[in-house]
Design a protein around this motif. Sequence first.
Motif, PDB file in Angstrom:
ATOM      1  N   HIS A  33       6.862 -34.678   1.915  1.00 42.33           N
ATOM      2  CA  HIS A  33       7.225 -35.043   0.788  1.00 42.33           C
ATOM      3  C   HIS A  33       6.138 -35.353  -0.131  1.00 42.33           C
ATOM      4  O   HIS A  33       4.846 -35.738   0.365  1.00 42.33           O
ATOM      5  CB  HIS A  33       7.704 -36.367   0.693  1.00 42.33           C
ATOM      6  N   LEU A  34       6.039 -34.758  -1.242  1.00 38.76           N
ATOM      7  CA  LEU A  34       5.025 -34.844  -2.464  1.00 38.76           C
ATOM      8  C   LEU A  34       5.323 -35.654  -3.648  1.00 38.76           C
ATOM      9  O   LEU A  34       6.575 -35.455  -4.169  1.00 38.76           O
ATOM     10  CB  LEU A  34       4.419 -33.456  -2.838  1.00 38.76           C
ATOM     11  N   MET A  35       4.465 -36.838  -4.036  1.00 42.22           N
ATOM     12  CA  MET A  35       4.888 -37.631  -5.217  1.00 42.22           C
ATOM     13  C   MET A  35       3.621 -37.756  -5.810  1.00 42.22           C
ATOM     14  O   MET A  35       2.572 -37.770  -5.468  1.00 42.22           O
ATOM     15  CB  MET A  35       5.320 -39.201  -4.452  1.00 42.22           C
ATOM     16  N   CYS A  80       4.385 -24.757  -1.422  1.00 42.68           N
ATOM     17  CA  CYS A  80       3.989 -25.109   0.065  1.00 42.68           C
ATOM     18  C   CYS A  80       5.327 -25.710   1.130  1.00 42.68           C
ATOM     19  O   CYS A  80       4.950 -26.081   2.112  1.00 42.68           O
ATOM     20  CB  CYS A  80       2.988 -26.388  -0.033  1.00 42.68           C
ATOM     21  N   HIS A  81       6.525 -25.462   0.419  1.00 46.08           N
ATOM     22  CA  HIS A  81       7.799 -25.859   1.184  1.00 46.08           C
ATOM     23  C   HIS A  81       7.717 -27.243   1.458  1.00 46.08           C
ATOM     24  O   HIS A  81       8.284 -27.762   2.461  1.00 46.08           O
ATOM     25  CB  HIS A  81       7.790 -25.118   2.594  1.00 46.08           C
ATOM     26  N   MET A  82       7.450 -27.792   0.516  1.00 44.08           N
ATOM     27  CA  MET A  82       7.428 -29.497   0.505  1.00 44.08           C
ATOM     28  C   MET A  82       8.457 -30.006  -0.388  1.00 44.08           C
ATOM     29  O   MET A  82       9.366 -29.365  -1.054  1.00 44.08           O
ATOM     30  CB  MET A  82       6.094 -30.166  -0.210  1.00 44.08           C
ATOM     31  N   ILE A  83       8.719 -31.226  -0.151  1.00 43.54           N
ATOM     32  CA  ILE A  83      10.022 -31.751  -0.951  1.00 43.54           C
ATOM     33  C   ILE A  83       9.138 -32.602  -2.162  1.00 43.54           C
ATOM     34  O   ILE A  83       8.696 -33.522  -1.874  1.00 43.54           O
ATOM     35  CB  ILE A  83      10.673 -32.698  -0.112  1.00 43.54           C
ATOM     36  N   TYR A  84       9.641 -32.092  -3.381  1.00 37.52           N
ATOM     37  CA  TYR A  84       8.980 -32.620  -4.664  1.00 37.52           C
ATOM     38  C   TYR A  84       9.875 -33.961  -4.881  1.00 37.52           C
ATOM     39  O   TYR A  84      11.185 -33.852  -4.944  1.00 37.52           O
ATOM     40  CB  TYR A  84       8.797 -32.024  -5.598  1.00 37.52           C
ATOM     41  N   THR A 122       2.040 -23.356   7.144  1.00 40.54           N
ATOM     42  CA  THR A 122       3.048 -23.942   7.161  1.00 40.54           C
ATOM     43  C   THR A 122       2.754 -25.580   7.577  1.00 40.54           C
ATOM     44  O   THR A 122       3.803 -26.376   7.618  1.00 40.54           O
ATOM     45  CB  THR A 122       3.856 -23.709   8.568  1.00 40.54           C
ATOM     46  N   ALA A 123       1.512 -25.787   7.297  1.00 45.27           N
ATOM     47  CA  ALA A 123       1.235 -27.311   7.804  1.00 45.27           C
ATOM     48  C   ALA A 123       1.947 -28.333   6.773  1.00 45.27           C
ATOM     49  O   ALA A 123       1.946 -29.675   7.101  1.00 45.27           O
ATOM     50  CB  ALA A 123      -0.407 -27.496   7.461  1.00 45.27           C
ATOM     51  N   LEU A 124       2.358 -27.899   5.442  1.00 46.53           N
ATOM     52  CA  LEU A 124       2.887 -28.883   4.610  1.00 46.53           C
ATOM     53  C   LEU A 124       4.394 -28.939   4.462  1.00 46.53           C
ATOM     54  O   LEU A 124       5.217 -29.477   3.885  1.00 46.53           O
ATOM     55  CB  LEU A 124       2.381 -28.640   3.043  1.00 46.53           C
ATOM     56  N   VAL A 153       4.273 -38.252   3.864  1.00 43.99           N
ATOM     57  CA  VAL A 153       4.428 -38.377   2.283  1.00 43.99           C
ATOM     58  C   VAL A 153       2.998 -38.317   1.855  1.00 43.99           C
ATOM     59  O   VAL A 153       2.098 -39.086   2.352  1.00 43.99           O
ATOM     60  CB  VAL A 153       5.059 -39.881   1.938  1.00 43.99           C
ATOM     61  N   ILE A 154       2.750 -37.501   0.864  1.00 43.50           N
ATOM     62  CA  ILE A 154       1.557 -37.230   0.258  1.00 43.50           C
ATOM     63  C   ILE A 154       1.882 -37.772  -1.225  1.00 43.50           C
ATOM     64  O   ILE A 154       2.558 -37.311  -1.802  1.00 43.50           O
ATOM     65  CB  ILE A 154       0.951 -35.723   0.265  1.00 43.50           C
TER      66      ILE A 154
END
Length: 184
Positions: free
Chosen positions: A100-102, A138-142, A94-96, A59-60
Amino acid sequence: MPNILIISGHPDLKTSLANKTILETLDTSDLPFVLRRLDLLGWDLDVEKEQSYVREADVIVFQFPLYWYSYPAIIKNWVEKVFAHGFAYGSKGTALTGKHLMVSFTVGGGSDHYRKGGQNRHPVEEFLYNFEQMAELCHMIYEPPVYSFGSAYIPGVSTEEDRQRVIKNSKDHGQRLLERLKQF
């Protein structure tokens, strides 16, 4: 327990009441996290070191004051260097993926300023499209943001009542952020 990375983007945290109080609230909890204070790291980053923190995180969280309807330049600098092509996005970036990005931020003005027909003409959520797109690229989950209005405190201008209100609201913000982070 997920690995949580918090990127503090207030450019001068020691002068902040709201963002400093939010981080202090997190720090007094039992939630483990890694904090990177960009005000101490400065503009000339060790990109490989920052990317190693990102690799370890599940989680970032970007913690910052809303400046000119976005994040402060010091976070933008961090993102541009750390979320680089070939690392965060692109055919080999693909590192991210799956992280999760918050965003967690403070807003100086009141909620009445951030509405259709208000001083800023839009709800605050409409200013966050860049974070949603960053996560998508970045294929993250917002994740839904955590934010607080009325966070401005100016020493010598604001009253003691204003100061106490900002502290209370910022502690509440920190608790809301904690509750969200404990859900991962």
